[in-house]
Scaffold this motif. Structure first.
Motif, PDB file in Angstrom:
ATOM      1  N   TYR A 261       0.060  42.500  52.133  1.00  9.97           N
ATOM      2  CA  TYR A 261      -0.166  41.412  53.083  1.00  9.97           C
ATOM      3  C   TYR A 261       0.669  40.196  52.724  1.00  9.97           C
ATOM      4  O   TYR A 261       1.079  39.428  53.603  1.00  9.97           O
ATOM      5  N   GLY A 262       0.888  39.991  51.428  1.00 12.60           N
ATOM      6  CA  GLY A 262       1.641  38.822  50.996  1.00 12.60           C
ATOM      7  C   GLY A 262       3.071  38.810  51.475  1.00 12.60           C
ATOM      8  O   GLY A 262       3.679  37.747  51.638  1.00 12.60           O
ATOM      9  N   GLY A 263       3.615  40.001  51.730  1.00 10.29           N
ATOM     10  CA  GLY A 263       4.982  40.068  52.206  1.00 10.29           C
ATOM     11  C   GLY A 263       5.150  39.596  53.632  1.00 10.29           C
ATOM     12  O   GLY A 263       6.273  39.274  54.061  1.00 10.29           O
TER      13      GLY A 263
ATOM     14  N   LEU B 265       0.193  35.471  56.949  1.00 11.76           N
ATOM     15  CA  LEU B 265      -0.041  34.630  58.124  1.00 11.76           C
ATOM     16  C   LEU B 265       0.555  33.241  57.984  1.00 11.76           C
ATOM     17  O   LEU B 265       1.153  32.697  58.925  1.00 11.76           O
ATOM     18  N   LEU B 266       0.428  32.641  56.801  1.00 12.79           N
ATOM     19  CA  LEU B 266       0.825  31.250  56.614  1.00 12.79           C
ATOM     20  C   LEU B 266       2.335  31.046  56.685  1.00 12.79           C
ATOM     21  O   LEU B 266       2.794  29.905  56.812  1.00 12.79           O
ATOM     22  N   CYS B 267       3.099  32.126  56.634  1.00  7.88           N
ATOM     23  CA  CYS B 267       4.551  32.014  56.587  1.00  7.88           C
ATOM     24  C   CYS B 267       5.211  32.036  57.963  1.00  7.88           C
ATOM     25  O   CYS B 267       6.400  31.764  58.076  1.00  7.88           O
ATOM     26  N   TYR B 268       4.440  32.368  59.003  1.00  6.64           N
ATOM     27  CA  TYR B 268       5.031  32.526  60.335  1.00  6.64           C
ATOM     28  C   TYR B 268       4.544  31.402  61.248  1.00  6.64           C
ATOM     29  O   TYR B 268       3.379  31.354  61.620  1.00  6.64           O
ATOM     30  N   ARG B 269       5.478  30.520  61.612  1.00  2.64           N
ATOM     31  CA  ARG B 269       5.139  29.310  62.332  1.00  2.64           C
ATOM     32  C   ARG B 269       5.615  29.361  63.785  1.00  2.64           C
ATOM     33  O   ARG B 269       6.577  30.041  64.135  1.00  2.64           O
TER      34      ARG B 269
ATOM     35  N   GLN C  11       8.338  31.929  51.315  1.00  2.00           N
ATOM     36  CA  GLN C  11       9.243  31.295  52.261  1.00  2.00           C
ATOM     37  C   GLN C  11       8.625  31.304  53.654  1.00  2.00           C
ATOM     38  O   GLN C  11       7.945  32.256  54.047  1.00  2.00           O
ATOM     39  N   VAL C  12       8.881  30.237  54.409  1.00  2.00           N
ATOM     40  CA  VAL C  12       8.316  30.060  55.742  1.00  2.00           C
ATOM     41  C   VAL C  12       9.417  30.220  56.778  1.00  2.00           C
ATOM     42  O   VAL C  12      10.562  29.807  56.557  1.00  2.00           O
ATOM     43  N   VAL C  13       9.065  30.800  57.938  1.00  2.00           N
ATOM     44  CA  VAL C  13      10.021  30.988  59.018  1.00  2.00           C
ATOM     45  C   VAL C  13       9.376  30.590  60.339  1.00  2.00           C
ATOM     46  O   VAL C  13       8.162  30.743  60.513  1.00  2.00           O
ATOM     47  N   SER C  14      10.170  30.082  61.269  1.00  2.00           N
ATOM     48  CA  SER C  14       9.696  29.787  62.617  1.00  2.00           C
ATOM     49  C   SER C  14       9.986  30.982  63.505  1.00  2.00           C
ATOM     50  O   SER C  14      11.103  31.508  63.512  1.00  2.00           O
TER      51      SER C  14
ATOM     52  N   GLY D  71      -6.361  37.708  57.488  1.00  2.00           N
ATOM     53  CA  GLY D  71      -4.970  38.062  57.707  1.00  2.00           C
ATOM     54  C   GLY D  71      -4.026  37.439  56.705  1.00  2.00           C
ATOM     55  O   GLY D  71      -2.811  37.438  56.919  1.00  2.00           O
ATOM     56  N   SER D  72      -4.574  36.944  55.601  1.00  2.00           N
ATOM     57  CA  SER D  72      -3.735  36.224  54.646  1.00  2.00           C
ATOM     58  C   SER D  72      -4.160  36.507  53.216  1.00  2.00           C
ATOM     59  O   SER D  72      -5.309  36.241  52.831  1.00  2.00           O
ATOM     60  N   LEU D  73      -3.228  36.999  52.417  1.00  2.00           N
ATOM     61  CA  LEU D  73      -3.476  37.180  50.988  1.00  2.00           C
ATOM     62  C   LEU D  73      -3.659  35.833  50.302  1.00  2.00           C
ATOM     63  O   LEU D  73      -4.529  35.675  49.442  1.00  2.00           O
ATOM     64  N   ILE D  74      -2.850  34.860  50.696  1.00  2.00           N
ATOM     65  CA  ILE D  74      -2.921  33.547  50.059  1.00  2.00           C
ATOM     66  C   ILE D  74      -4.256  32.876  50.346  1.00  2.00           C
ATOM     67  O   ILE D  74      -4.866  32.261  49.453  1.00  2.00           O
ATOM     68  N   LEU D  75      -4.760  32.973  51.570  1.00  2.00           N
ATOM     69  CA  LEU D  75      -6.062  32.379  51.873  1.00  2.00           C
ATOM     70  C   LEU D  75      -7.186  33.095  51.132  1.00  2.00           C
ATOM     71  O   LEU D  75      -8.169  32.465  50.740  1.00  2.00           O
ATOM     72  N   ALA D  76      -7.051  34.396  50.921  1.00  2.00           N
ATOM     73  CA  ALA D  76      -8.053  35.118  50.141  1.00  2.00           C
ATOM     74  C   ALA D  76      -8.085  34.600  48.705  1.00  2.00           C
ATOM     75  O   ALA D  76      -9.158  34.367  48.134  1.00  2.00           O
TER      76      ALA D  76
END
Length: 237
Positions: free
Chosen positions: A93-95, A98-102, A133-136, A174-179
């Motif tokens: 999930y980390g790959g 959710l937090l990376c797609y803006r 890394q974040v992407v739009s 939907g997010s490893l980071i939020l978990a």
């Protein structure tokens, strides 16, 4: 066709210490999982929570109101027999977190995502050693191998019971980071859940609330909050 539920056959459910943990006994008979394994639990607190669920049953046993028992069964019958595979699946999930797609528009949504998600990513960089890394837009972003490896190692470190809870925290949000933010107490669990719902909340504000979607969201919310509670009860003091 109605399905007959099993009847209550015991008078008292009690937590009892055993080798390597705690068990729940029904009038002295230990509870077993659906796969017939002895339900040996890691802490007295979790055993008490499971015992309370059994004590709360009335004439018939209703597994739908026994979430601690259900997750304990899952930890022993499912996670324990394929721990590495479950951990690997969750780490993936980390790959594509959710937090990376803006959003690319409108600006109000872009700003709302940044306000909610950037602090969590900053926290992950400082406390987990993960700098995603974040992407739009929806085009996939390739995260570094170092970050992917770090996520894999952190998930693998969880024992069977905490990994069972972590599974629901990841899948519901939907997010490893939020978990990780939830289990490491980045903020209140309810707030972390709301952070996972930024896009859905925005859509509801623009187009109105869909009752079916709202009911599904509330179910996921309750499962997320329960998973955090189970994780905490499974953690030795």
């Amino acid at each position: 066709m109605s399905i007959l539920k099993p009847k209550r056959f015991w008078k008292e459910a009690t937590p009892e210490p055993v080798e390597n943990g705690w068990q729940v006994a029904l009038d002295g008979r230990p509870v077993r999982t659906p796969a017939k394994r002895l339900m040996v639990l890691p802490t007295q607190e979790l055993a008490q929570a499971v015992a309370s669920e059994w004590d709360a049953q009335e004439a018939e046993i209703d597994p739908s109101v026994m979430p601690f028992t259900r997750m304990s069964n899952s930890a022993l019958d499912k996670v324990a027999v394929q721990h590495d595979a479950v951990a690997e699946m969750l780490a993936e999930y980390g790959g594509s977190d959710l937090l990376c797609y803006r959003a690319t528009h409108p600006q109000a949504l872009i700003s709302r995502q940044a306000d909610a998600w950037d602090p969590v990513l900053d926290w992950a960089a400082q406390n987990l050693g993960i700098q995603l890394q974040v992407v739009s837009g929806v085009m996939p972003v390739v995260q570094s191998q170092a970050d992917l490896t770090q996520m894999q190692q952190l998930v693998q470190q969880l024992d069977d019971f905490r990994l069972a809870a972590f599974h629901d925290l990841v899948s519901m949000s939907g997010s490893l980071i939020l978990a990780f933010a939830a289990v490491r107490n980045f903020s209140e669990t309810e707030y972390i859940w709301q952070v996972s719902r930024v896009d859905e909340t925005w859509q509801a504000e623009q187009w109105g609330v869909d009752e079916e979607a709202a009911a599904q969201a509330e179910y996921k919310r309750q499962e997320f909050l329960h998973a955090k509670r189970f994780f905490d009860l499974s953690s030795p003091a």
